[in-house]
Design an enzyme around this catalytic site. Structure first.
Site, short mmCIF file in Angstrom:
data_model
loop_
_atom_site.label_atom_id
_atom_site.label_comp_id
_atom_site.label_asym_id
_atom_site.label_seq_id
_atom_site.Cartn_x
_atom_site.Cartn_y
_atom_site.Cartn_z
N ASN A 1 4.56 -6.59 8.14
CA ASN A 1 4.92 -7.23 7.01
C ASN A 1 6.09 -6.87 6.42
OD1 ASN A 1 4.96 -8.84 4.46
ND2 ASN A 1 3.18 -7.81 3.62
N LYS B 1 7.82 -8.16 4.13
CA LYS B 1 8.09 -8.36 2.61
C LYS B 1 9.53 -8.94 2.29
CE LYS B 1 4.80 -4.77 1.74
NZ LYS B 1 4.09 -3.76 0.95
N HIS C 1 -2.25 -10.88 -0.63
CA HIS C 1 -1.63 -9.62 -0.78
C HIS C 1 -1.48 -9.14 -2.18
CE1 HIS C 1 1.20 -6.21 -0.33
NE2 HIS C 1 1.06 -6.35 1.09
N GLU D 1 0.62 -7.38 -3.67
CA GLU D 1 1.92 -7.85 -4.39
C GLU D 1 1.74 -9.34 -5.00
OE1 GLU D 1 4.31 -6.58 -1.23
OE2 GLU D 1 3.85 -4.34 -1.82
N GLU E 1 -6.19 -3.20 2.22
CA GLU E 1 -5.20 -2.55 1.62
C GLU E 1 -5.26 -2.00 0.12
OE1 GLU E 1 -1.45 -4.17 3.93
OE2 GLU E 1 -1.52 -5.28 2.14
N GLY F 1 3.05 1.45 0.19
CA GLY F 1 4.25 1.98 -0.35
C GLY F 1 4.43 3.33 -1.06
N SER G 1 0.86 2.54 3.62
CA SER G 1 1.31 3.74 4.19
C SER G 1 0.84 4.24 5.71
CB SER G 1 1.41 4.88 3.44
OG SER G 1 1.94 4.64 2.21
P1 13P Z 1 3.48 -0.31 3.45
O1 13P Z 1 3.20 0.12 5.03
O2 13P Z 1 5.17 -0.22 3.21
O3 13P Z 1 2.74 0.93 2.71
O4 13P Z 1 3.09 -1.50 2.97
C1 13P Z 1 1.85 -1.85 3.43
C2 13P Z 1 1.55 -3.41 3.04
O5 13P Z 1 1.56 -3.63 1.91
C3 13P Z 1 1.39 -4.39 4.24
O6 13P Z 1 0.97 -5.52 3.72
#
Ligand code: 13P
Length: 253
Positions: free
Chosen positions: A9, A11, A98, A100, A170, A176, A216
């Site tokens: 991803n 982002k 997601h 976010e 997740e 993150g 992570s």
């Molecule tokens: P990270 O791997 O940066 O923690 O992000 C995970 C994520 O949100 C994947 O969709």
């Protein structure tokens, strides 16, 4: 057969040329990859979808995903991109739900359920994300939170439609932050999700659905997470932006 998946991803990262270069590097590092039980998916910004889908046409097991789709199919909705438009680029997947999108852009479970239906109708496979916040885990509400998210997302779908979905667990506190769930924590929740899918859609759908871990996950911890029996791969944020790291994660599947 349950498919093992490494999904990136990206982002809000990568200019057009950076993204094309990254996709080419990943393709080159993979070499002659051909494993019927494994898929590699890059979820990119909309601008990259068609360019990378064209590169992946020549490669085995590589697929492109969008990171969101519109709640609408067409019309006066400035700035929106519909599921059908995404499918027309050659992309085959779309990330929906997601955290976010939920927490920054206010997407509700009901909006996400509607997007799942639009994606399926357009011929896209949703990668449906679920997961609890830290305070919800601290209050031992994490199973209930994930059950509710799944229930609303899947409740109107047929078992056949459920089998076209990939689930990504997740935990929000792991995204993150460098605070990866332990393999046991991931396994416990993935097993729970699989048992919930069995209730909604039947035992054979539950057995064959791919459930990815995200939060992570990186080149160092991927193999211990992926060794758990109900962890079928990962949805990778930060570590997916470095081709060598992402390839190590692919080789951990
Ligand atoms: P990270 O791997 O940066 O923690 O992000 C995970 C994520 O949100 C994947 O969709």
């Amino acid at each position: 057969m349950r498919i093992r998946i490494a999904a990136a991803n990206w982002k809000l990262n990568q200019s057009y040329s950076e993204g094309i270069n990254l996709a080419n590097s990943i393709t080159n590092l993979l070499g002659n990859f051909s494993d019927e039980s494994t898929k590699i998916i890059l979820a990119t910004p909309f601008i990259h979808l068609h360019g990378i889908a064209e590169i992946f046409k020549r490669a085995f097991g590589l697929h492109v995903a969008a990171q969101n789709c519109s709640l609408y199919t067409s019309g006066a909705f400035t700035g929106e991109v519909s599921a059908e438009m995404i499918r027309s680029t050659g992309a085959e997947y779309v990330i929906l739900g997601h955290s976010e999108r939920r927490n920054i852009f206010g997407e509700t479970d009901e909006m996400i359920a509607q997007k799942i239906k639009l994606a399926l109708a357009a011929g896209l496979n949703p990668i449906f994300c679920c997961g609890e916040k830290l305070e919800e885990r601290n209050q031992s509400h994490h199973f209930q939170v994930v059950r509710n998210q799944l229930m609303i997302a899947l409740k109107d779908l047929t078992p056949q439609q459920v089998s076209e979905i990939v689930i990504a667990y997740e935990p929000v506190w792991a995204i993150g932050t460098g605070l990866t769930a332990t393999p046991d924590e991931a396994q416990e929740m993935h097993k729970f999700i699989r048992s919930e899918i069995a209730t909604f859609a039947g035992a054979s759908q539950a057995e064959s659905i791919s459930i990815l871990y995200g939060g992570s996950c990186n080149a160092k911890n991927a193999s211990t997470l992926f060794a758990m029996p109900d962890v079928d791969g990962g949805l990778i944020g930060g570590a997916s932006l470095i081709a060598e790291d992402f390839i190590k994660i692919v080789h951990s599947l």
